[in-house]
Design an enzyme around this catalytic site. Structure first.
Site, short mmCIF file in Angstrom:
data_model
loop_
_atom_site.label_atom_id
_atom_site.label_comp_id
_atom_site.label_asym_id
_atom_site.label_seq_id
_atom_site.Cartn_x
_atom_site.Cartn_y
_atom_site.Cartn_z
N VAL A 157 0.84 -1.20 0.00
CA VAL A 157 0.00 0.00 0.00
C VAL A 157 0.88 1.25 0.00
O VAL A 157 0.56 2.25 -0.67
CB VAL A 157 -0.96 0.00 1.21
CG1 VAL A 157 -1.77 1.30 1.27
CG2 VAL A 157 -1.89 -1.21 1.17
N CYS A 158 1.98 1.21 0.72
CA CYS A 158 2.84 2.38 0.89
C CYS A 158 3.27 3.05 -0.42
O CYS A 158 3.15 4.27 -0.54
CB CYS A 158 4.05 2.04 1.74
SG CYS A 158 3.62 1.49 3.41
N PRO A 159 3.76 2.30 -1.41
CA PRO A 159 4.20 3.01 -2.62
C PRO A 159 3.05 3.70 -3.36
O PRO A 159 3.26 4.73 -4.00
CB PRO A 159 4.85 1.93 -3.47
CG PRO A 159 4.37 0.64 -2.93
CD PRO A 159 4.05 0.87 -1.48
N ILE A 175 2.77 6.98 -1.56
CA ILE A 175 3.95 7.81 -1.81
C ILE A 175 3.86 8.45 -3.19
O ILE A 175 4.10 9.66 -3.34
CB ILE A 175 5.24 6.99 -1.63
CG1 ILE A 175 5.41 6.64 -0.14
CG2 ILE A 175 6.45 7.73 -2.17
CD1 ILE A 175 6.46 5.60 0.15
#
Length: 179
Positions: free
Chosen positions: A50-52, A55
């Site tokens: 999920v993080c990228p 970002i």
């Protein structure tokens, strides 16, 4: 957890330099942004799923934030070397326009109260901080749920009006006038 009206904690963290994958690091502190608005968004771990997406989403609003005299900072508890390795391994992250701060001692995340008690990593927290270091917006999501960077930009716009902004207000819309 720190919330609206409280002072954002003092910090000094190493960061993977924006737009660079050569191994250049910078030191970022409260003083770095000067008298500007700041948007901090925290993610749990590098090299995840999920993080990228978040970002890249926040990177897409970087220019719009800069037009509003706001600085964008991304933060996790990974080191600056891990941030660099992730940027080198993922083409979506190679040329990010904002620094990726390394809170490896977890001091900033702990001071903000956003460490997940089970995992020991940052929750998906977002803070909008005014030029006086006062927290003006806080949002925290479950580890599994990504954020909407466009909503953060909308909130910055609303806060910068200094006016009463109704539900779903967008930049350029009428503000409310108290009777």
């Amino acid at each position: 957890m720190l919330t609206i009206g409280q002072t954002f904690p003092a910090f000094s963290l190493k960061a993977a330099k924006p737009g660079d994958t050569t191994g250049t690091f910078v030191e970022i502190s409260n003083a770095t942004a000067g008298n500007r608005w700041k948007v901090f968004f925290f993610w749990p771990k590098d090299f995840t799923f999920v993080c990228p997406t978040e970002i890249v989403g926040f990177d897409a609003i970087h220019g719009a934030l800069a037009e509003r005299d706001a600085v964008l900072y991304g933060v996790s508890t990974d080191s600056e070397y891990v941030h660099l390795a992730w940027k080198r391994s993922d083409p979506r992250l190679e040329r990010l326009a904002f620094p990726m701060l390394a809170d490896i001692k977890r001091e900033l995340a702990d001071a903000l109260g956003i460490l997940d008690a089970t995992e020991g990593v940052c929750l998906r927290a977002t803070f909008v901080v005014d030029p006086g270091e006062v927290i003006r917006f806080v949002s925290v999501n479950d580890l599994a749920v990504g954020r909407n960077p466009a909503e953060v930009l909308r909130v910055v716009d609303a806060l910068q009006t200094g006016e009463l902004c109704p539900c779903a207000w967008q930049k350029g819309d009428e503000v409310l006038k108290a009777a």
